[in-house]
Write a protein that holds these residues in place. Structure first.
Motif, short mmCIF file in Angstrom:
data_model
loop_
_atom_site.label_atom_id
_atom_site.label_comp_id
_atom_site.label_asym_id
_atom_site.label_seq_id
_atom_site.Cartn_x
_atom_site.Cartn_y
_atom_site.Cartn_z
N UNK A 22 2.99 -2.85 -5.33
CA UNK A 22 3.56 -2.99 -3.98
C UNK A 22 2.84 -2.06 -3.01
N UNK A 23 2.59 -0.83 -3.46
CA UNK A 23 1.94 0.14 -2.57
C UNK A 23 0.49 -0.22 -2.30
N UNK A 24 -0.17 -0.83 -3.29
CA UNK A 24 -1.60 -1.17 -3.12
C UNK A 24 -1.79 -2.38 -2.21
N UNK A 25 -0.83 -3.29 -2.17
CA UNK A 25 -1.03 -4.55 -1.46
C UNK A 25 -1.23 -4.33 0.03
N UNK B 32 -8.81 -0.06 0.57
CA UNK B 32 -7.69 -0.49 1.42
C UNK B 32 -7.48 0.49 2.57
N UNK B 33 -7.14 -0.03 3.75
CA UNK B 33 -6.91 0.89 4.88
C UNK B 33 -5.70 1.77 4.60
N UNK B 34 -5.70 2.99 5.12
CA UNK B 34 -4.55 3.87 4.87
C UNK B 34 -3.29 3.27 5.49
N UNK B 35 -2.17 3.53 4.85
CA UNK B 35 -0.90 2.97 5.32
C UNK B 35 -0.05 4.10 5.91
N UNK B 36 0.56 3.84 7.06
CA UNK B 36 1.45 4.83 7.66
C UNK B 36 2.68 5.01 6.77
N UNK B 37 3.17 6.23 6.71
CA UNK B 37 4.41 6.48 5.96
C UNK B 37 5.57 5.70 6.58
N UNK B 38 6.42 5.15 5.73
CA UNK B 38 7.63 4.49 6.24
C UNK B 38 8.71 5.55 6.41
N UNK B 39 9.33 5.55 7.58
CA UNK B 39 10.42 6.50 7.83
C UNK B 39 11.71 5.94 7.24
N UNK B 40 11.96 6.25 5.98
CA UNK B 40 13.15 5.69 5.33
C UNK B 40 14.41 6.12 6.06
N UNK B 41 14.39 7.32 6.66
CA UNK B 41 15.55 7.80 7.40
C UNK B 41 15.96 6.86 8.52
N UNK B 42 14.99 6.08 9.05
CA UNK B 42 15.32 5.17 10.15
C UNK B 42 16.14 3.97 9.68
N UNK B 43 16.07 3.64 8.41
CA UNK B 43 16.72 2.41 7.98
C UNK B 43 17.90 2.66 7.05
N UNK B 44 18.07 3.91 6.59
CA UNK B 44 19.20 4.18 5.71
C UNK B 44 20.37 4.70 6.51
N UNK B 45 21.51 4.13 6.32
CA UNK B 45 22.73 4.58 7.01
C UNK B 45 23.69 5.12 5.96
N UNK B 46 24.03 6.38 6.09
CA UNK B 46 25.01 6.95 5.15
C UNK B 46 26.29 7.23 5.90
N UNK B 47 27.39 6.83 5.34
CA UNK B 47 28.69 7.06 6.00
C UNK B 47 29.51 8.03 5.18
#
Ligand SMILES: Cc1cc2nc3c(=O)[nH]c(=O)nc-3n(C[C@H](O)[C@H](O)[C@H](O)COP(=O)(O)O)c2cc1C
Length: 206
Positions: free
Chosen positions: A12-15, A191-206
């Motif tokens: 997944x990371x390589x694709x 492969x071109x470098x990939x920007x880090x995904x900001x997981x904090x932007x999509x995880x909602x903890x209640x």
């Protein structure tokens, strides 16, 4: 990623979407294997709604490229694109299709969709099948990476499905949706470098 052996995570990371290929052909048996893996995707109602047309010959690629260019030309002229831009875009599209070492047209077939009571529900029913095609396509892309191939998707057939169906004489009921273009990487490919995904932007903890 925490320690341990995570082959799927690695793939997944390589694709990446890679749009240039080396000259080596892709074996037909490998294409069949990738399609078989695509058809392991999850799908609504235990259906099998994906269809793949393998465009193997230069003649078929040429018919497809011409038909898609013809449909796109009408669209581009309608939004008053400059003649220079039109020629550049159509030329690049034809080159991409003709130059793909392995080319599939991924289609949906909705005969297994359920009757629904109103337009909103019919649209949601259709959406479920469309999502499933995405899963099938991701299977192909990941399995391709695992076998040392690269490639990408083109959504253009969604915009000119009748032209694609006619050019390839696809069966009634097949809805052309994506081109899948695959091949071996060019020599020295990185492969071109990939920007880090900001997981904090999509995880909602209640
Ligand atoms: C639904 C969909 C349609 C796409 N259509 C095109 C396309 O028409 N042409 C193209 O070059 N790439 C297309 N792509 C590839 C995207 O541009 C690519 O996935 C995106 O830029 C992220 O880059 P990555 O795949 O390397 O992570 C498509 C991807 C998806 C999921």
């Amino acid at each position: 990623m925490e320690g341990g052996y995570h082959p799927v995570a690695d793939v997944i990371s390589q694709r990446r979407s890679v749009r240039r290929f080396g000259p080596e052909p892709v074996a037909r048996s490998l294409v069949r294997e990738l399609v078989a893996l695509a058809c392991r995707a999850p799908a609504p109602h235990k259906s099998r709604p994906w269809r793949f047309a393998y465009v193997a010959t230069d003649g078929a690629k040429g018919r497809l490229a011409e038909a898609m260019a013809g449909a796109w030309l009408a669209d581009l002229e309608a939004v008053e694109t400059s003649v220079h831009d039109i020629q550049r875009l159509l030329g690049r599209s034809k080159e991409q299709i003709m130059g793909a070492p392995a080319l599939l047209v991924a289609c949906l077939e909705l005969t297994e969709a359920k009757e629904q009571a109103d337009e909103g529900r019919r649209s949601a029913e259709r959406d479920m099948f469309v999502q499933s095609l995405g899963a099938a396509l991701q299977n192909i892309l990941l399995a391709a990476v695992e076998r040392g191939l690269v490639g990408y998707l083109k959504g253009a057939p969604l915009f000119c499905a009748p032209a694609v169906r006619e050019a390839l004489e696809l069966p009634d009921g097949w809805e052309p949706a994506f081109l899948v273009l695959l091949g071996h990487p060019e020599e020295g490919f990185e492969p071109p470098p990939r920007a880090e995904v900001e997981v904090g932007d999509v995880m909602v903890e209640r």
